[in-house]
Each structure stands twice: as structure tokens, then as C-alpha cells.
Scaffold this active site. Sequence first.
Site, mmCIF file in Angstrom:
data_model
loop_
_atom_site.group_PDB
_atom_site.id
_atom_site.type_symbol
_atom_site.label_atom_id
_atom_site.label_comp_id
_atom_site.label_asym_id
_atom_site.label_seq_id
_atom_site.Cartn_x
_atom_site.Cartn_y
_atom_site.Cartn_z
ATOM 1 N N HIS A 182 8.551 -2.138 -6.651
ATOM 2 C CA HIS A 182 9.095 -1.770 -5.332
ATOM 3 C C HIS A 182 10.620 -1.828 -5.346
ATOM 4 O O HIS A 182 11.293 -0.960 -4.798
ATOM 5 C CB HIS A 182 8.604 -2.754 -4.262
ATOM 6 N N HIS A 201 4.758 -6.007 -9.991
ATOM 7 C CA HIS A 201 4.489 -5.142 -8.841
ATOM 8 C C HIS A 201 5.699 -5.118 -7.891
ATOM 9 O O HIS A 201 6.161 -4.052 -7.481
ATOM 10 C CB HIS A 201 3.234 -5.681 -8.140
ATOM 11 N N GLU A 202 6.217 -6.295 -7.578
ATOM 12 C CA GLU A 202 7.332 -6.359 -6.625
ATOM 13 C C GLU A 202 8.599 -5.729 -7.200
ATOM 14 O O GLU A 202 9.359 -5.084 -6.482
ATOM 15 C CB GLU A 202 7.599 -7.817 -6.212
HETATM 16 ZN ZN LIG Z 1 3.352 -3.940 -2.884
#
Ligand SMILES: [Zn+2]
Length: 330
Positions: free
Chosen positions: A250, A246-247
Site C-alpha cells: 500500500h 502487504h502494508e
Molecule cells: Zn490492505
Amino acid sequence: MRNSRRASRVVTFAAAGVVLACTVLTATTSSAAPSSGAAADPHCRPAHVHDAGSVSARLERVPDQKQYSLRQLRRIDRRLDRAVAQARSSGASSRGRSGLVLRIPVHAHVIDGDHANGPSLRAVRGQIDVLNAAFGGGQSRVNASTHFRFYLASFDRSRNQRWYTASLFDASDKQLRRRLHEGGPEALNLYFSAPHSPRADSVVLGWSTVPWRAERQPRLDGVTVHQESLRGGDLRRYNRGDTTVHEVGHWLGLFHTFEGGCSAGNDRVDDTAAEAQPSLTCEVGRDTCDADGLDPVRNFMNYSFDSCMNMFTPGQVSRMTDNWLAYRPP
Ligand SMILES: [Zn+2]
């Protein structure tokens, strides 16, 4: 560190579906760009707090990953379009020499506490395997494959209690990043620690910078994740390594799937249906917006349990590719 607490994380979300972790706003970086109304709002209160033992949410935050106005999102889009056009005209490629995959060097930095050790080299290698499976389309039949692959370029270990509990771009976090960061914008710096949480019953899972800030703040660039979010860690429901996925999403320019709520354009990706608020468990079949499509509950850029999230979409792959071309080519 062995952490026996459950991963009960606190999330607030406004009507627009934007996640604002009010309890940590005072610890955010000065690099946070366009002002967040909530950051200056001492009255910001969780609209929806999940108690330990019921359901949880990812308490994580990206400096730019907050309450963007539509105008700011459009500005980010325009800047991205210009940068991609410029990169393409100069012959930049988002592919590696093989023409197939682009191998991203990972500089892994494990932080040990005074009385606790962070993950082993083997565990870090395991995390990179999880990254490669997710970005290689291997987590499910519907997981679109990117051409990004990751390899361990360096590994170091530091013992520093303040760094060990540093959180969300606070002074210690910035200090350790400035000291340890390696490589340029094309290198992924991964930090493993046990971040301090502002709440006794919550856990900060991770946070990331965004690609359009890499040039201006090169040594802060990177991703931090809670060491117990690695595969087999103690954070139940969040211990399959998907927090790092997830990170890194980003880090490669993706917004949350709930960015912008039900507004047109929401997360700037066409094939992720708009959703009003994060999925905090695994509510497959949920439909919180009138627009077409069910909520992207299983998407890596949502807040669902690790066992639930298993896909990027082709549109997200395209967005990550554009961000790479624009901001991270070597
Ligand atoms: Zn996030």
C-alpha cells in the site's frame, strides 16, 4: 506483549467487494479523503463476520484504501500518469545508483507498553529480511521481483502506553508518528506496536498511508504493524511477516486485489484477475467474477493467511514503480 488471542479479524464487504471495517470507522483519520459512505453510516453492519476459531481476515485499513468510486480511481490514475510523465521528463529514476536496485532506508520505531516490550532489534532485522525476500521475488517461483530493497537506517524504542495501543490513525497514532517520523517521502517509517482493537475477539494487524498523500502529510507517512505479526509472533496464521509486506505494498501505491470488485479496472492492475471479495483463508482456485482468471488468492495484496500469500505480479511491480517515480523519489 504476548497476545494469546487468535487473529480473528472482522471484515465487512459490500457487494462491490470493498472492504470496510465498520467497527473502526470512527477512529479513522481526518485525512481520509474522498468521503466514505460507510464512515458516515451508523448503520453499517458487518455483512460477514468470522468468528474466532473459524477463519480470519486482515482488519486493516488505509485512509485512502476504501470505497473509491470509479471516478475517483480514474482521477488517481490520471494524476499518477501526469506525475510519472513529469518525473521522467525531469530525469528522475526509480533505480538506485547501481542501476539495479533502489535501496529504501527504513526507520524502525518500536513502541513498548508500560508492562510489555515490543520486538527486539534482531526481530526487526528479520522483518526487513522478509520484506527483501518478498520484494526481491524470493517468496515463490511466481513472485515478480521489484527493484526495491530495504535496509535498516535507524532504530529507536519508546515506552508509552497510549502509543503502544494506538490504532488506525487515532489521535495517539498521529501524535507518535509526528514525533518519531524521520526522513522524506523516500524513507519507510515502520512502527511496531500492539494496536487496540475495537472488538475483543479481533486484532488490528496493520495500516499504511498511500504515496499520493506523502507530500501533503509528510510526518504521518508510514506503516504500522502489529508486533506479533512478525516472524514467530503470537498471531497464528499471520506471523510470517507478510502483514508488513502487504502494508508496504500500500505504501508503494497498490490497492487490494479486490478493490473495485468485479468492475473493469478493479485494482488498476491488468494482470491481477478481478475478484468480488477478499480471500480470508487460502481458497486457491476460487473464481468470484465472470472476467477471465482465477481470484488472486496468493497475492500479497489479498487478505489470505501468511502461509498462502507469496507473490506480486509484474503489473503490480510496474504500478509500484510508477508510484515511486511520481511521489517518492528523493
Ligand atoms: Zn490492505
